[in-house]
Design a protein around this motif. Structure first.
Motif, PDB file in Angstrom:
ATOM      1  N   GLU A 123      -0.881  -4.524  -3.608  1.00  0.00           N
ATOM      2  CA  GLU A 123      -1.122  -3.780  -2.368  1.00  0.00           C
ATOM      3  C   GLU A 123      -1.644  -2.378  -2.637  1.00  0.00           C
ATOM      4  O   GLU A 123      -2.502  -1.880  -1.900  1.00  0.00           O
ATOM      5  CB  GLU A 123       0.175  -3.700  -1.557  1.00  0.00           C
ATOM      6  CG  GLU A 123      -0.019  -3.044  -0.196  1.00  0.00           C
ATOM      7  CD  GLU A 123       1.250  -3.071   0.643  1.00  0.00           C
ATOM      8  OE1 GLU A 123       1.215  -2.583   1.779  1.00  0.00           O
ATOM      9  OE2 GLU A 123       2.275  -3.585   0.141  1.00  0.00           O
ATOM     10  N   GLN A 163      -5.292  -2.719  -3.061  1.00  0.00           N
ATOM     11  CA  GLN A 163      -5.927  -3.033  -1.783  1.00  0.00           C
ATOM     12  C   GLN A 163      -6.101  -1.770  -0.941  1.00  0.00           C
ATOM     13  O   GLN A 163      -7.161  -1.536  -0.364  1.00  0.00           O
ATOM     14  CB  GLN A 163      -5.086  -4.052  -1.011  1.00  0.00           C
ATOM     15  CG  GLN A 163      -5.044  -5.444  -1.608  1.00  0.00           C
ATOM     16  CD  GLN A 163      -4.112  -6.357  -0.820  1.00  0.00           C
ATOM     17  OE1 GLN A 163      -3.383  -5.912   0.064  1.00  0.00           O
ATOM     18  NE2 GLN A 163      -4.141  -7.642  -1.147  1.00  0.00           N
ATOM     19  N   LEU A 164      -5.060  -0.964  -0.872  1.00  0.00           N
ATOM     20  CA  LEU A 164      -5.105   0.244  -0.038  1.00  0.00           C
ATOM     21  C   LEU A 164      -6.170   1.218  -0.529  1.00  0.00           C
ATOM     22  O   LEU A 164      -6.848   1.861   0.278  1.00  0.00           O
ATOM     23  CB  LEU A 164      -3.728   0.918  -0.026  1.00  0.00           C
ATOM     24  CG  LEU A 164      -2.618   0.132   0.695  1.00  0.00           C
ATOM     25  CD1 LEU A 164      -1.268   0.836   0.539  1.00  0.00           C
ATOM     26  CD2 LEU A 164      -2.958  -0.043   2.177  1.00  0.00           C
ATOM     27  N   LYS A 165      -6.327   1.337  -1.841  1.00  0.00           N
ATOM     28  CA  LYS A 165      -7.363   2.230  -2.388  1.00  0.00           C
ATOM     29  C   LYS A 165      -8.755   1.776  -1.958  1.00  0.00           C
ATOM     30  O   LYS A 165      -9.600   2.591  -1.578  1.00  0.00           O
ATOM     31  CB  LYS A 165      -7.275   2.255  -3.915  1.00  0.00           C
ATOM     32  CG  LYS A 165      -6.116   3.044  -4.473  1.00  0.00           C
ATOM     33  CD  LYS A 165      -6.167   3.069  -5.997  1.00  0.00           C
ATOM     34  CE  LYS A 165      -5.017   3.871  -6.575  1.00  0.00           C
ATOM     35  NZ  LYS A 165      -5.057   3.884  -8.074  1.00  0.00           N
ATOM     36  N   ILE A 171      -9.530  -0.241   0.673  1.00  0.00           N
ATOM     37  CA  ILE A 171      -9.683  -0.130   2.121  1.00  0.00           C
ATOM     38  C   ILE A 171      -9.926   1.332   2.522  1.00  0.00           C
ATOM     39  O   ILE A 171     -10.758   1.627   3.387  1.00  0.00           O
ATOM     40  CB  ILE A 171      -8.446  -0.692   2.830  1.00  0.00           C
ATOM     41  CG1 ILE A 171      -8.367  -2.220   2.616  1.00  0.00           C
ATOM     42  CG2 ILE A 171      -8.471  -0.364   4.333  1.00  0.00           C
ATOM     43  CD1 ILE A 171      -7.106  -2.855   3.134  1.00  0.00           C
ATOM     44  N   GLU A 172      -9.239   2.251   1.869  1.00  0.00           N
ATOM     45  CA  GLU A 172      -9.449   3.685   2.165  1.00  0.00           C
ATOM     46  C   GLU A 172     -10.875   4.091   1.813  1.00  0.00           C
ATOM     47  O   GLU A 172     -11.533   4.813   2.551  1.00  0.00           O
ATOM     48  CB  GLU A 172      -8.450   4.521   1.363  1.00  0.00           C
ATOM     49  CG  GLU A 172      -8.585   6.013   1.620  1.00  0.00           C
ATOM     50  CD  GLU A 172      -7.594   6.835   0.819  1.00  0.00           C
ATOM     51  OE1 GLU A 172      -7.637   8.074   0.898  1.00  0.00           O
ATOM     52  OE2 GLU A 172      -6.762   6.226   0.084  1.00  0.00           O
TER      53      GLU A 172
END
Length: 321
Positions: free
Chosen positions: A308, A311-313, A315-316
């Motif tokens: 996760e 993923q967050l990196k 998506i950001e």
């Protein structure tokens, strides 16, 4: 050096060569219809799995056999001409080998180093980034073929196009004639991973043999079986129609249509592993991942998902683009 000779129905002439013993099932059947050409792997698939780009086509008028036949008819190209015979045979070979997970393209031009077809071989366990690179020379000749052809193929491998200059590239000689003893000896002596395939002008594979260098590349599970197909529904005709079929660990090799479907599904799974339900262009996603992780994509979790935090990196970064 040992040569693996797979020569059903034609008879080997020397006991020097070691046969790979694979089960031959005379009752098994396999269709002889050619697999349609679907323009193969997409540019994104090639990029994602680090496969070489499709080589430039030698003609803007045709890139498969039906198109060539239409073109030849339109310009009244004589069927006996060298161009007609050679091009027809190259497309026939391309279409036949597609049944065994080879994605090939015709190439041409002054810098083709004598290569007629180039592509990748997506054998089981080699379907994605591990696909073998393949360079093919087609010899639709009526004359007896000698060991000089093997030396010519070796020279072509030394001058392989960009994308095929790897330690995972095999050379393939294809002809409608059986390999002579001189050819078999030259294959056995070669320091390159080489194949010989006898493919008749109607696309029937009649002989397949390769040297120990090819086996050392991880092709030891490759084998053959004799296959029979009905021509008009009668038992008598089925006895007359037979060919050699390539196998992997004794099982059928998925054809290129099946491989392409598998890779498309893997691509979709890969996208979902990064952005779940978000809609994003695949190329933009890959661009972003490569920018965020310049050292290479992080390893996936045991269940195939991406951590996760990674993923967050991504998506950001997508939201900031």
């Amino acid at each position: 050096m040992r040569l693996s000779l797979l020569n059903h129905g034609l008879g080997a002439r020397s006991s020097v060569y070691a046969f790979i013993s694979k089960r031959i099932n005379p009752s098994s059947t396999r269709g002889f219809s050619s697999t349609p050409i679907n323009n193969n792997l997409s540019p994104f698939t090639r990029r994602l799995y680090k496969l070489p780009s499709a080589p430039s086509a030698p003609s803007s008028q045709h890139d498969n056999l039906p198109q060539f036949l239409s073109y030849a008819s339109r310009i009244s190209l004589p069927e006996s001409s060298t161009v007609y015979v050679g091009t027809h045979y190259e497309y026939t070979v391309l279409q036949t080998l597609r049944r065994y997970a080879l994605a090939l393209h015709r190439i041409g031009g002054r810098d083709d180093a004598g290569i007629d077809l180039a592509g990748t071989w997506h054998l089981p366990g080699h379907t994605d980034s591990h696909a073998l690179r393949v360079l093919v020379q087609c010899k639709a000749l009526k004359t007896k073929l000698g060991p000089n052809l093997v030396r010519e193929l070796e020279g072509a491998l030394r001058q392989a196009p960009v994308g095929w200059r790897t330690g995972q590239t095999v050379g393939v000689l294809v002809s409608p004639r059986e390999a002579t003893k001189g050819v078999r000896d030259a294959l056995a002596r070669s320091s390159f991973p080489l194949f010989w395939m006898m493919i008749e002008r109607d696309g029937v594979l009649r002989q397949a043999l390769w040297n120990s260098k090819a086996e050392e590349m991880g092709l030891g599970a490759l084998g053959v079986e004799m296959r029979y197909a009905e021509m008009d529904g009668s038992i008598e005709s089925a006895e007359l129609r037979k060919e050699v079929a390539l196998t992997w660990e004794g099982c059928d090799i998925p054809d290129m249509d099946s491989v392409e479907l598998h890779l498309r599904r893997e691509e979709d799974r890969w996208v979902r592993s990064w952005v779940k339900d978000l809609e994003v262009d695949k190329n933009v996603l890959l661009d972003t991942i490569e920018r965020v992780f310049p050292g290479g994509c992080p390893e996936t979790e045991p269940d195939g998902t991406v951590a996760e935090v990674h993923q967050l990196k991504v998506i950001e970064a997508l939201n900031c683009a």
